[in-house]
Design an enzyme around this catalytic site. Structure first.
Site, PDB file in Angstrom:
ATOM      1  CE  LYS A   1     -34.097 -58.051   9.975  1.00 49.45           C
ATOM      2  NZ  LYS A   1     -35.851 -58.055   9.719  1.00 49.45           N
TER       3      LYS A   1
ATOM      4  CG  PHE B   1     -27.625 -54.389   7.908  1.00 49.45           C
ATOM      5  CD1 PHE B   1     -27.567 -54.877   8.919  1.00 49.45           C
ATOM      6  CD2 PHE B   1     -28.939 -53.728   7.896  1.00 49.45           C
ATOM      7  CE1 PHE B   1     -28.137 -55.452  10.216  1.00 49.45           C
ATOM      8  CE2 PHE B   1     -30.076 -54.059   9.215  1.00 49.45           C
ATOM      9  CZ  PHE B   1     -29.149 -54.967   9.555  1.00 49.45           C
ATOM     10  N   GLY B   2     -27.675 -50.719   7.195  1.00 55.87           N
ATOM     11  CA  GLY B   2     -29.199 -49.797   8.237  1.00 55.87           C
ATOM     12  C   GLY B   2     -28.402 -48.564   9.014  1.00 55.87           C
TER      13      GLY B   2
ATOM     14  N   GLY C   1     -35.286 -61.201   4.035  1.00 52.33           N
ATOM     15  CA  GLY C   1     -34.996 -61.018   2.274  1.00 52.33           C
ATOM     16  C   GLY C   1     -34.010 -59.595   3.111  1.00 52.33           C
TER      17      GLY C   1
ATOM     18  CG  HIS D   1     -30.951 -54.474  18.216  1.00 50.43           C
ATOM     19  ND1 HIS D   1     -29.877 -54.024  17.432  1.00 50.43           N
ATOM     20  CD2 HIS D   1     -31.960 -54.733  17.113  1.00 50.43           C
ATOM     21  CE1 HIS D   1     -29.560 -53.767  16.359  1.00 50.43           C
ATOM     22  NE2 HIS D   1     -31.467 -54.104  15.990  1.00 50.43           N
ATOM     23  NE  ARG D   2     -31.672 -58.653  13.621  1.00 45.96           N
ATOM     24  CZ  ARG D   2     -31.477 -57.029  13.583  1.00 45.96           C
ATOM     25  NH1 ARG D   2     -29.462 -56.202  13.335  1.00 45.96           N
ATOM     26  NH2 ARG D   2     -32.253 -56.737  12.815  1.00 45.96           N
TER      27      ARG D   2
ATOM     28  CG  ASP E   1     -40.593 -55.980  12.669  1.00 41.76           C
ATOM     29  OD1 ASP E   1     -40.105 -55.751  10.960  1.00 41.76           O
ATOM     30  OD2 ASP E   1     -41.325 -55.278  13.479  1.00 41.76           O
ATOM     31  CB  SER E   2     -35.079 -55.119  14.099  1.00 43.83           C
ATOM     32  OG  SER E   2     -34.999 -55.630  12.973  1.00 43.83           O
TER      33      SER E   2
HETATM   34  P1  ITT Z   1     -37.176 -58.375   6.237  1.00 43.68           P
HETATM   35  O1  ITT Z   1     -36.676 -59.081   5.386  1.00 43.68           O
HETATM   36  O2  ITT Z   1     -36.573 -59.291   7.524  1.00 43.68           O
HETATM   37  O3  ITT Z   1     -37.984 -57.758   6.810  1.00 43.68           O
HETATM   38  P2  ITT Z   1     -35.946 -55.392   6.453  1.00 43.68           P
HETATM   39  O4  ITT Z   1     -34.658 -55.147   5.977  1.00 43.68           O
HETATM   40  O5  ITT Z   1     -36.655 -55.424   5.881  1.00 43.68           O
HETATM   41  O6  ITT Z   1     -35.751 -57.363   6.470  1.00 43.68           O
HETATM   42  P3  ITT Z   1     -37.228 -54.806   9.136  1.00 43.68           P
HETATM   43  O7  ITT Z   1     -38.941 -55.205   8.437  1.00 43.68           O
HETATM   44  O8  ITT Z   1     -36.797 -55.744  10.422  1.00 43.68           O
HETATM   45  O9  ITT Z   1     -36.198 -55.626   8.039  1.00 43.68           O
HETATM   46  O10 ITT Z   1     -36.722 -53.641   9.091  1.00 43.68           O
HETATM   47  C1  ITT Z   1     -35.999 -52.670  10.074  1.00 43.68           C
HETATM   48  C2  ITT Z   1     -35.236 -51.401   9.386  1.00 43.68           C
HETATM   49  O11 ITT Z   1     -34.701 -50.963  10.708  1.00 43.68           O
HETATM   50  C3  ITT Z   1     -34.631 -52.238   8.432  1.00 43.68           C
HETATM   51  O12 ITT Z   1     -34.424 -50.307   8.185  1.00 43.68           O
HETATM   52  C4  ITT Z   1     -33.433 -52.142   9.006  1.00 43.68           C
HETATM   53  O13 ITT Z   1     -31.809 -51.654   7.694  1.00 43.68           O
HETATM   54  C5  ITT Z   1     -32.977 -51.493   9.932  1.00 43.68           C
HETATM   55  N1  ITT Z   1     -32.282 -52.222  10.533  1.00 43.68           N
HETATM   56  C6  ITT Z   1     -32.746 -53.789  11.417  1.00 43.68           C
HETATM   57  N2  ITT Z   1     -31.699 -54.009  12.532  1.00 43.68           N
HETATM   58  C7  ITT Z   1     -30.611 -52.940  11.818  1.00 43.68           C
HETATM   59  C8  ITT Z   1     -29.376 -52.945  12.511  1.00 43.68           C
HETATM   60  O14 ITT Z   1     -28.439 -53.962  13.303  1.00 43.68           O
HETATM   61  N3  ITT Z   1     -28.312 -52.043  12.393  1.00 43.68           N
HETATM   62  C9  ITT Z   1     -29.102 -51.156  11.535  1.00 43.68           C
HETATM   63  N4  ITT Z   1     -30.327 -50.901  11.121  1.00 43.68           N
HETATM   64  C10 ITT Z   1     -30.985 -52.246  11.598  1.00 43.68           C
END
Ligand code: ITT
Length: 179
Positions: free
Chosen positions: A11, A137-138, A7, A163-164, A63-64
């Protein structure tokens, strides 16, 4: 064409820039199981998505999470929930006065095609800092590598070290050997 079940459009942007095959986003909300390691979460998500979509096309999920060392690896697999509830600045404040500000991001790409599930992982180490930058993001604004936060880098620069980027590169190398 690679079907990426997520979602999170950020990513998709990062993975699309990294792969030389087109990426199609598929917005199916798979259950994120509770587990300490994100490999288990990604494996279960890929298996469930493949079965639920049910048209026989292969899927990937990713997943991250951010693992803050002074906090015993928190928020780790719960990074999305913690971002939604307390926000990334609150995570930075938790370590502001701590002598150890080290942390790492982990990413696992899981591929499922009905016969097998394969996983590919990546990791980047850095420091938790007060937010800087408006890219990414995030948790990107609070995660610093070599003097710059990930939010102060372009997508391409982030992919080179993230990492990604590493997990996707490992997936891409394997995927090229499959066709
Ligand atoms: P999905 O639908 O793919 O699950 P998601 O955003 O819920 O999307 P995750 O469950 O993998 O993704 O949660 C990862 C969390 O870590 C989420 O809060 C992201 O914002 C953060 N995150 C993951 N990769 C990141 C990145 O490259 N930079 C900053 N924050 C990251």
């Amino acid at each position: 064409m690679i079907r990426f079940v997520t979602g999170n459009e950020n990513k998709v942007t990062e993975v699309s820039e990294h792969l030389d095959v087109p990426v199609e986003q598929f917005d199916y909300d798979y259950v994120e199981i509770q587990a300490d390691d994100i490999t288990s979460v990604a494996r279960a998500g890929a298996a469930e998505s493949y079965d639920a979509i049910g048209d026989g096309d292969a899927v990937i999920v990713e997943d991250s999470g951010l693992f803050v060392h002074a906090l015993g690896g928190f928020p780790g697999p719960y990074s999305a929930y913690v971002e939604e509830t307390i926000g990334v600045e609150a995570v930075a404040r938790l370590t502001a006065d701590h002598p150890d500000r080290t942390a790492h991001f982990e990413s696992v790409v899981a591929y499922a095609d009905g016969n097998r599930i394969k996983t590919f992982s990546g990791r980047v180490d850095g420091l938790i800092v007060p937010p800087r930058g408006d890219g990414g993001f995030g948790y990107d604004p609070i995660f610093e590598v070599d003097g710059q936060t990930l939010a102060e880098r372009t997508t391409e620069e982030k992919n080179e070290l993230s990492h990604r980027g590493q997990a996707v590169e490992r997936f891409a190398q394997w995927y090229r050997t499959q066709s």
